[in-house]
Design an enzyme around this catalytic site. Structure first.
Site, PDB file in Angstrom:
ATOM      1  CG  ASN A  92     -40.339  -5.913  21.396  1.00 29.70           C
ATOM      2  OD1 ASN A  92     -40.129  -4.725  21.152  1.00 29.70           O
ATOM      3  ND2 ASN A  92     -39.941  -6.897  20.586  1.00 29.70           N
ATOM      4  CE1 TYR A 158     -47.308   0.252  15.331  1.00 34.36           C
ATOM      5  CE2 TYR A 158     -46.837   2.616  15.297  1.00 34.36           C
ATOM      6  CZ  TYR A 158     -46.503   1.314  15.696  1.00 34.36           C
ATOM      7  OH  TYR A 158     -45.384   1.101  16.474  1.00 34.36           O
ATOM      8  CB  VAL A 191     -36.424   2.223  16.691  1.00 36.83           C
ATOM      9  CG1 VAL A 191     -35.198   1.443  17.151  1.00 36.83           C
ATOM     10  CG2 VAL A 191     -37.119   2.898  17.873  1.00 36.83           C
ATOM     11  CG  PHE A 195     -41.492  -0.557  12.739  1.00 42.41           C
ATOM     12  CD1 PHE A 195     -42.423  -1.156  13.579  1.00 42.41           C
ATOM     13  CD2 PHE A 195     -41.803   0.683  12.195  1.00 42.41           C
ATOM     14  CE1 PHE A 195     -43.635  -0.534  13.869  1.00 42.41           C
ATOM     15  CE2 PHE A 195     -43.000   1.313  12.468  1.00 42.41           C
ATOM     16  CZ  PHE A 195     -43.920   0.699  13.310  1.00 42.41           C
TER      17      PHE A 195
HETATM   18  P1  NAP Z   1     -39.105  -5.562  14.262  1.00 39.31           P
HETATM   19  O1  NAP Z   1     -37.627  -5.540  14.128  1.00 39.31           O
HETATM   20  O2  NAP Z   1     -39.931  -5.792  13.054  1.00 39.31           O
HETATM   21  O3  NAP Z   1     -39.483  -6.626  15.398  1.00 39.31           O
HETATM   22  C1  NAP Z   1     -40.813  -7.005  15.645  1.00 39.31           C
HETATM   23  C2  NAP Z   1     -40.818  -8.299  16.454  1.00 39.31           C
HETATM   24  O4  NAP Z   1     -42.190  -8.664  16.721  1.00 39.31           O
HETATM   25  C3  NAP Z   1     -40.190  -9.455  15.697  1.00 39.31           C
HETATM   26  O5  NAP Z   1     -39.410 -10.217  16.588  1.00 39.31           O
HETATM   27  C4  NAP Z   1     -41.393 -10.267  15.209  1.00 39.31           C
HETATM   28  O6  NAP Z   1     -41.048 -11.646  15.160  1.00 39.31           O
HETATM   29  C5  NAP Z   1     -42.374 -10.015  16.355  1.00 39.31           C
HETATM   30  N1  NAP Z   1     -43.744 -10.265  15.941  1.00 39.31           N
HETATM   31  C6  NAP Z   1     -44.482  -9.562  15.031  1.00 39.31           C
HETATM   32  N2  NAP Z   1     -45.677 -10.133  14.868  1.00 39.31           N
HETATM   33  C7  NAP Z   1     -45.719 -11.212  15.694  1.00 39.31           C
HETATM   34  C8  NAP Z   1     -46.672 -12.210  15.976  1.00 39.31           C
HETATM   35  N3  NAP Z   1     -47.879 -12.218  15.364  1.00 39.31           N
HETATM   36  N4  NAP Z   1     -46.382 -13.175  16.881  1.00 39.31           N
HETATM   37  C9  NAP Z   1     -45.180 -13.179  17.500  1.00 39.31           C
HETATM   38  N5  NAP Z   1     -44.225 -12.264  17.284  1.00 39.31           N
HETATM   39  C10 NAP Z   1     -44.488 -11.294  16.378  1.00 39.31           C
HETATM   40  O7  NAP Z   1     -39.641  -4.180  14.884  1.00 39.31           O
HETATM   41  P2  NAP Z   1     -39.229  -3.346  16.200  1.00 39.31           P
HETATM   42  O8  NAP Z   1     -39.003  -1.957  15.750  1.00 39.31           O
HETATM   43  O9  NAP Z   1     -38.162  -4.030  16.978  1.00 39.31           O
HETATM   44  O10 NAP Z   1     -40.607  -3.371  16.981  1.00 39.31           O
HETATM   45  C11 NAP Z   1     -40.756  -3.832  18.303  1.00 39.31           C
HETATM   46  C12 NAP Z   1     -41.878  -3.058  18.985  1.00 39.31           C
HETATM   47  O11 NAP Z   1     -41.523  -1.684  19.070  1.00 39.31           O
HETATM   48  C13 NAP Z   1     -43.220  -3.105  18.265  1.00 39.31           C
HETATM   49  O12 NAP Z   1     -44.253  -3.252  19.215  1.00 39.31           O
HETATM   50  C14 NAP Z   1     -43.313  -1.746  17.598  1.00 39.31           C
HETATM   51  O13 NAP Z   1     -44.644  -1.334  17.396  1.00 39.31           O
HETATM   52  C15 NAP Z   1     -42.595  -0.887  18.625  1.00 39.31           C
HETATM   53  N6  NAP Z   1     -42.079   0.383  18.107  1.00 39.31           N
HETATM   54  C16 NAP Z   1     -41.212   0.407  17.059  1.00 39.31           C
HETATM   55  C17 NAP Z   1     -40.746   1.646  16.587  1.00 39.31           C
HETATM   56  C18 NAP Z   1     -39.806   1.751  15.415  1.00 39.31           C
HETATM   57  O14 NAP Z   1     -39.652   2.873  14.869  1.00 39.31           O
HETATM   58  N7  NAP Z   1     -39.145   0.687  15.003  1.00 39.31           N
HETATM   59  C19 NAP Z   1     -41.179   2.827  17.193  1.00 39.31           C
HETATM   60  C20 NAP Z   1     -42.067   2.755  18.267  1.00 39.31           C
HETATM   61  C21 NAP Z   1     -42.493   1.532  18.736  1.00 39.31           C
HETATM   62  P3  NAP Z   1     -41.499 -12.686  14.027  1.00 39.31           P
HETATM   63  O15 NAP Z   1     -41.637 -11.947  12.738  1.00 39.31           O
HETATM   64  O16 NAP Z   1     -40.385 -13.694  14.027  1.00 39.31           O
HETATM   65  O17 NAP Z   1     -42.779 -13.251  14.532  1.00 39.31           O
END
Ligand code: NAP
Length: 258
Positions: A92, A158, A191, A195
């Site tokens: 994730n 992205y 979501v 992000f």
């Molecule tokens: P988020 O709240 O920003 O969470 C992202 C997570 O990834 C955090 O726990 C962050 O932890 C971790 N992370 C980022 N870079 C990292 C690194 N270099 N090493 C280890 N951990 C890392 O965003 P989210 O929306 O939950 O995103 C989760 C996934 O869903 C992502 O892959 C994103 O691309 C995908 N997604 C999100 C959306 C959306 O609209 N939000 C839509 C489609 C897909 P730390 O900062 O503590 O490292």
């Protein structure tokens, strides 16, 4: 179908926030032991303590950067049973950086997205896959995105990273055909998590614009989907799932209430 994850090990990358955090809560409630990885140790430790208090969850916490290949390899190589027997891997951890046109984007942002969303996901999968194959058991759930199916202006890299996640998930299914290992690619639309704040580097005014006039998905909505996929009977593999808010028809067609 089993919604009981007692004695199951679930590894969640990016567990410190958003979708990963919501998933940790859901799998903990179902009885799983958890391996939680992200860079922010304080957030992971607080989460582990909360889950211990609420569900008596056993967690291992790893504060690590998923882009650090040797750190990821070391973490996985040093896991001992039952932690080494990962039943569910939720890939994730990921991010977007910037939303400028390609010609005005920062190359450093592109590299960070590629290193995290593609290479980090590959490192973790590569490290854990041999043991899944050896046990002939496991489920890999990759966080793709609607951006892995459609592109949009300002999202060149992205979108490219999420297309890579989709292709990797599809190809893994070919390589693992014949093993009892499932691979799912979960592809959310908008979501509301951290992000956008990460994408716009803490510019709260800019990031909140993304969600104006639309009821976005919640991290719990996607955690529910991940849990649904993981709790199907072993012969059922949900390969892909695209989940959008009702007001989002595509990456670029979003109905906003004025
Ligand atoms: P988020 O709240 O920003 O969470 C992202 C997570 O990834 C955090 O726990 C962050 O932890 C971790 N992370 C980022 N870079 C990292 C690194 N270099 N090493 C280890 N951990 C890392 O965003 P989210 O929306 O939950 O995103 C989760 C996934 O869903 C992502 O892959 C994103 O691309 C995908 N997604 C999100 C959306 C959306 O609209 N939000 C839509 C489609 C897909 P730390 O900062 O503590 O490292």
């Amino acid at each position: 179908m089993s919604t009981n994850f007692n004695n199951k090990t679930v590894f969640i990358s990016g567990a410190s926030s958003g979708i990963g955090l919501a998933s940790a809560h859901l799998f903990a409630k179902a009885g799983a032991r958890l391996i939680l990885l992200a860079r922010r140790e304080d957030k992971l430790r607080n989460l582990a303590a909360e889950l211990k208090a609420e569900h008596n969850t056993h967690s291992l916490v790893f504060a690590a950067d998923i882009c650090d290949r040797s750190a990821v390899e070391k973490i996985c190589a040093n896991l001992t049973a039952p932690w080494s027997e990962v039943d569910v891997l939720i890939n994730n951890a990921g991010l977007a950086l910037g939303k400028d046109k390609a010609q005005s984007s920062l190359l450093d942002d592109w590299e960070k997205m590629i290193d995290t969303n593609i290479k980090g996901l590959f490192y973790l999968t590569h490290a854990l896959l041999p043991n899944m194959v050896k046990r002939n058991q496991g489920h890999i759930l990759n966080l793709g995105s609607i951006a892995g199916r459609q592109v949009y202006a300002g999202g060149a890299v992205y979108c490219a990273t999420k297309h890579a996640v989709k292709a990797f998930s599809d190809a893994l299914r070919y390589d693992l055909n014949g093993y009892a290992i499932r691979v799912s690619c979960i592809e959310p639309g908008m979501v509301e998590t951290d992000f956008s704040q990460v994408r716009f580097k803490g510019d709260v005014a800019r990031s909140s614009q993304e969600y104006i006039g639309i009821q976005a998905l919640t991290p719990q909505d996607i955690a529910d989907v991940l849990f649904y996929c993981a709790s199907r009977p072993a012969h059922v593999n949900i390969q892909d799932m695209l989940i959008n808010p009702t007001a989002q028809a595509s990456t670029s067609l979003v109905h906003r209430q004025s």
